[in-house]
Design a protein around this motif. Structure first.
Motif, PDB file in Angstrom:
ATOM      1  N   VAL A  98      35.622  34.501  36.021  1.00 43.84           N
ATOM      2  CA  VAL A  98      34.760  34.556  34.842  1.00 43.84           C
ATOM      3  C   VAL A  98      33.392  35.084  35.233  1.00 43.84           C
ATOM      4  O   VAL A  98      33.010  35.082  36.402  1.00 43.84           O
ATOM      5  N   THR A  99      32.666  35.521  34.219  1.00 38.48           N
ATOM      6  CA  THR A  99      31.239  35.776  34.379  1.00 38.48           C
ATOM      7  C   THR A  99      30.481  34.625  33.739  1.00 38.48           C
ATOM      8  O   THR A  99      30.954  34.008  32.779  1.00 38.48           O
ATOM      9  N   ILE A 100      29.293  34.340  34.268  1.00 41.91           N
ATOM     10  CA  ILE A 100      28.439  33.295  33.707  1.00 41.91           C
ATOM     11  C   ILE A 100      27.086  33.921  33.396  1.00 41.91           C
ATOM     12  O   ILE A 100      26.411  34.446  34.281  1.00 41.91           O
ATOM     13  N   ASN A 137      34.210  36.384  28.512  1.00 44.33           N
ATOM     14  CA  ASN A 137      33.746  36.353  29.906  1.00 44.33           C
ATOM     15  C   ASN A 137      34.917  36.130  30.863  1.00 44.33           C
ATOM     16  O   ASN A 137      34.725  35.893  32.045  1.00 44.33           O
ATOM     17  N   ASN A 138      36.133  36.206  30.326  1.00 46.07           N
ATOM     18  CA  ASN A 138      37.356  35.992  31.095  1.00 46.07           C
ATOM     19  C   ASN A 138      37.770  37.322  31.720  1.00 46.07           C
ATOM     20  O   ASN A 138      38.257  38.225  31.038  1.00 46.07           O
ATOM     21  N   LEU A 139      37.591  37.469  33.023  1.00 48.13           N
ATOM     22  CA  LEU A 139      37.825  38.752  33.678  1.00 48.13           C
ATOM     23  C   LEU A 139      39.303  39.124  33.756  1.00 48.13           C
ATOM     24  O   LEU A 139      39.637  40.288  33.980  1.00 48.13           O
ATOM     25  N   ARG A 140      40.190  38.160  33.577  1.00 48.91           N
ATOM     26  CA  ARG A 140      41.620  38.453  33.556  1.00 48.91           C
ATOM     27  C   ARG A 140      42.066  39.010  32.198  1.00 48.91           C
ATOM     28  O   ARG A 140      43.089  39.688  32.104  1.00 48.91           O
ATOM     29  N   LEU A 141      41.332  38.691  31.167  1.00 48.25           N
ATOM     30  CA  LEU A 141      41.780  38.993  29.805  1.00 48.25           C
ATOM     31  C   LEU A 141      41.959  40.485  29.536  1.00 48.25           C
ATOM     32  O   LEU A 141      42.965  40.874  28.926  1.00 48.25           O
ATOM     33  N   PRO A 142      41.026  41.368  29.907  1.00 45.55           N
ATOM     34  CA  PRO A 142      41.193  42.784  29.546  1.00 45.55           C
ATOM     35  C   PRO A 142      42.515  43.388  30.004  1.00 45.55           C
ATOM     36  O   PRO A 142      43.101  44.218  29.287  1.00 45.55           O
ATOM     37  N   ALA A 187      43.351  20.267  40.096  1.00 46.00           N
ATOM     38  CA  ALA A 187      43.081  21.651  39.738  1.00 46.00           C
ATOM     39  C   ALA A 187      41.939  21.673  38.748  1.00 46.00           C
ATOM     40  O   ALA A 187      42.106  21.421  37.568  1.00 46.00           O
ATOM     41  N   THR A 188      40.744  21.929  39.242  1.00 47.70           N
ATOM     42  CA  THR A 188      39.547  21.913  38.414  1.00 47.70           C
ATOM     43  C   THR A 188      39.103  23.332  38.125  1.00 47.70           C
ATOM     44  O   THR A 188      39.724  24.309  38.538  1.00 47.70           O
ATOM     45  N   ALA A 189      37.963  23.460  37.417  1.00 46.18           N
ATOM     46  CA  ALA A 189      37.435  24.784  37.099  1.00 46.18           C
ATOM     47  C   ALA A 189      37.062  25.554  38.349  1.00 46.18           C
ATOM     48  O   ALA A 189      36.929  26.777  38.315  1.00 46.18           O
ATOM     49  N   ASP A 190      36.865  24.872  39.464  1.00 46.74           N
ATOM     50  CA  ASP A 190      36.503  25.543  40.696  1.00 46.74           C
ATOM     51  C   ASP A 190      37.709  25.830  41.587  1.00 46.74           C
ATOM     52  O   ASP A 190      37.558  26.395  42.668  1.00 46.74           O
ATOM     53  N   SER A 191      38.897  25.420  41.155  1.00 45.82           N
ATOM     54  CA  SER A 191      40.104  25.731  41.909  1.00 45.82           C
ATOM     55  C   SER A 191      40.463  27.201  41.711  1.00 45.82           C
ATOM     56  O   SER A 191      40.092  27.809  40.714  1.00 45.82           O
ATOM     57  N   GLY A 195      26.905  39.013  33.730  1.00 45.32           N
ATOM     58  CA  GLY A 195      26.310  37.842  34.364  1.00 45.32           C
ATOM     59  C   GLY A 195      26.812  37.687  35.777  1.00 45.32           C
ATOM     60  O   GLY A 195      27.369  38.605  36.377  1.00 45.32           O
ATOM     61  N   THR A 196      26.640  36.503  36.309  1.00 45.48           N
ATOM     62  CA  THR A 196      27.115  36.187  37.653  1.00 45.48           C
ATOM     63  C   THR A 196      28.629  36.024  37.637  1.00 45.48           C
ATOM     64  O   THR A 196      29.178  35.362  36.757  1.00 45.48           O
ATOM     65  N   CYS A 197      29.297  36.595  38.622  1.00 44.08           N
ATOM     66  CA  CYS A 197      30.753  36.498  38.698  1.00 44.08           C
ATOM     67  C   CYS A 197      31.143  35.279  39.528  1.00 44.08           C
ATOM     68  O   CYS A 197      30.741  35.154  40.686  1.00 44.08           O
ATOM     69  N   ARG A 198      31.914  34.366  38.936  1.00 47.66           N
ATOM     70  CA  ARG A 198      32.494  33.242  39.672  1.00 47.66           C
ATOM     71  C   ARG A 198      33.910  33.634  40.055  1.00 47.66           C
ATOM     72  O   ARG A 198      34.828  33.572  39.240  1.00 47.66           O
ATOM     73  N   ILE A 199      34.084  34.050  41.294  1.00 46.50           N
ATOM     74  CA  ILE A 199      35.341  34.647  41.723  1.00 46.50           C
ATOM     75  C   ILE A 199      36.528  33.681  41.613  1.00 46.50           C
ATOM     76  O   ILE A 199      37.590  34.063  41.110  1.00 46.50           O
ATOM     77  N   PRO A 200      36.426  32.408  42.044  1.00 41.70           N
ATOM     78  CA  PRO A 200      37.601  31.532  41.934  1.00 41.70           C
ATOM     79  C   PRO A 200      38.078  31.341  40.498  1.00 41.70           C
ATOM     80  O   PRO A 200      39.280  31.186  40.257  1.00 41.70           O
TER      81      PRO A 200
END
Length: 259
Positions: A156-158, A127-132, A67-71, A148-153
């Motif tokens: 987060v935004t980058i 940048n944690n989209l779950r946090l709000p 389970a990595t950051a891309d999982s 920024g760019t949204c990393r859907i998995p």
């Protein structure tokens, strides 16, 4: 070398060793169990076929380590969940009312946000989209999401840690999750652009709290973020290995243990 244990017993001990450490090399395991590297390779292949460990180039890792950051986010959230929950509760106790927090993405930092019940007047930048949706609303005075760019998995935004019409931001506390903490490599993560963003978050924080379960110990992920000397506090659920514990102490890092 002479095999010092029956194959079944050795393989059971090997699985336990890999699960405790998170990952191990063939050479390390051969020395640990006093058998040839060919024997270890056969053992690892046997165990991987039964999905007890995950085979890697030159060694093996615990299947949870996949389970990595891309999982997918929910997959990572399920890994080491009790430890992350305890780390979140302990970290929340270090936060005072009225603080400005900068919080990066990840499942452990989200556990911190969830545990902020009872706090008041916090300003949160993330940048944690779950946090709000998951931070207690009564705890928050203002909440800003970095664009920024949204990393859907990863949910987060980058992008740059900045907002329009400002010369920069600063925070009382940066609450940061990372992919690895090691003696030589300091803090690291698996994504190049995310590493740049985390570094900017750390630079914006007067106090830097790293939240990481023990599976991150001794791991050097793809991209270096910064040295241990930039860390104020490490909150974790297990005692770090001796070499890392010494490095943390030498860097002046306060260790907060939970569980």
């Amino acid at each position: 070398m002479q095999d010092t244990a029956l194959p079944g017993r050795r393989r059971a001990e090997l699985v336990r060793h890999v699960r405790e450490r998170g990952h191990a090399t063939v050479a390390e395991l051969a020395e640990r169990f006093a058998v040839s590297m060919d024997t270890i390779r056969r053992d690892l292949d046997h165990l991987a076929e039964r999905q007890l460990i995950a085979r890697t180039h030159g060694g093996a890792m615990h299947t949870d380590e996949l389970a990595t950051a891309d999982s997918p986010f929910d997959s990572r959230a399920a890994v080491h969940h009790p430890a992350k929950q305890a780390i979140g509760i302990a970290t929340a106790k270090l936060i005072s009312n009225g603080e400005t927090l900068i919080v990066n993405g990840g499942t452990t930092t989200l556990a911190v946000a969830r545990a902020l019940t009872g706090k008041r007047d916090l300003t949160v930048v993330t940048n944690n989209l779950r946090l709000p949706a998951e931070i207690p609303q009564e705890a928050v005075r203002d909440l800003y999401v970095i664009g920024g760019t949204c990393r859907i998995p990863s949910n987060v935004t980058i992008g740059p840690v900045a907002f329009a019409d400002t010369d920069g931001i600063s925070a009382d506390t940066a609450v940061i999750g990372v992919g690895g903490i090691s003696t030589g490599g300091g803090l690291s993560t698996s994504n190049l652009h995310e590493a740049q963003m985390i570094r900017q978050m750390i630079d914006a924080g007067t106090r830097v709290i790293i939240v990481a379960d023990s599976s991150k110990f001794g791991r050097s992920a793809f991209v270096h973020i910064c040295g241990l000397d930039r860390v104020s506090v490490l909150v974790t659920e297990a005692l770090p290995p001796d070499d890392l514990a010494v490095a943390l102490k030498d860097a002046g890092v306060e260790l907060v243990m939970v569980g």
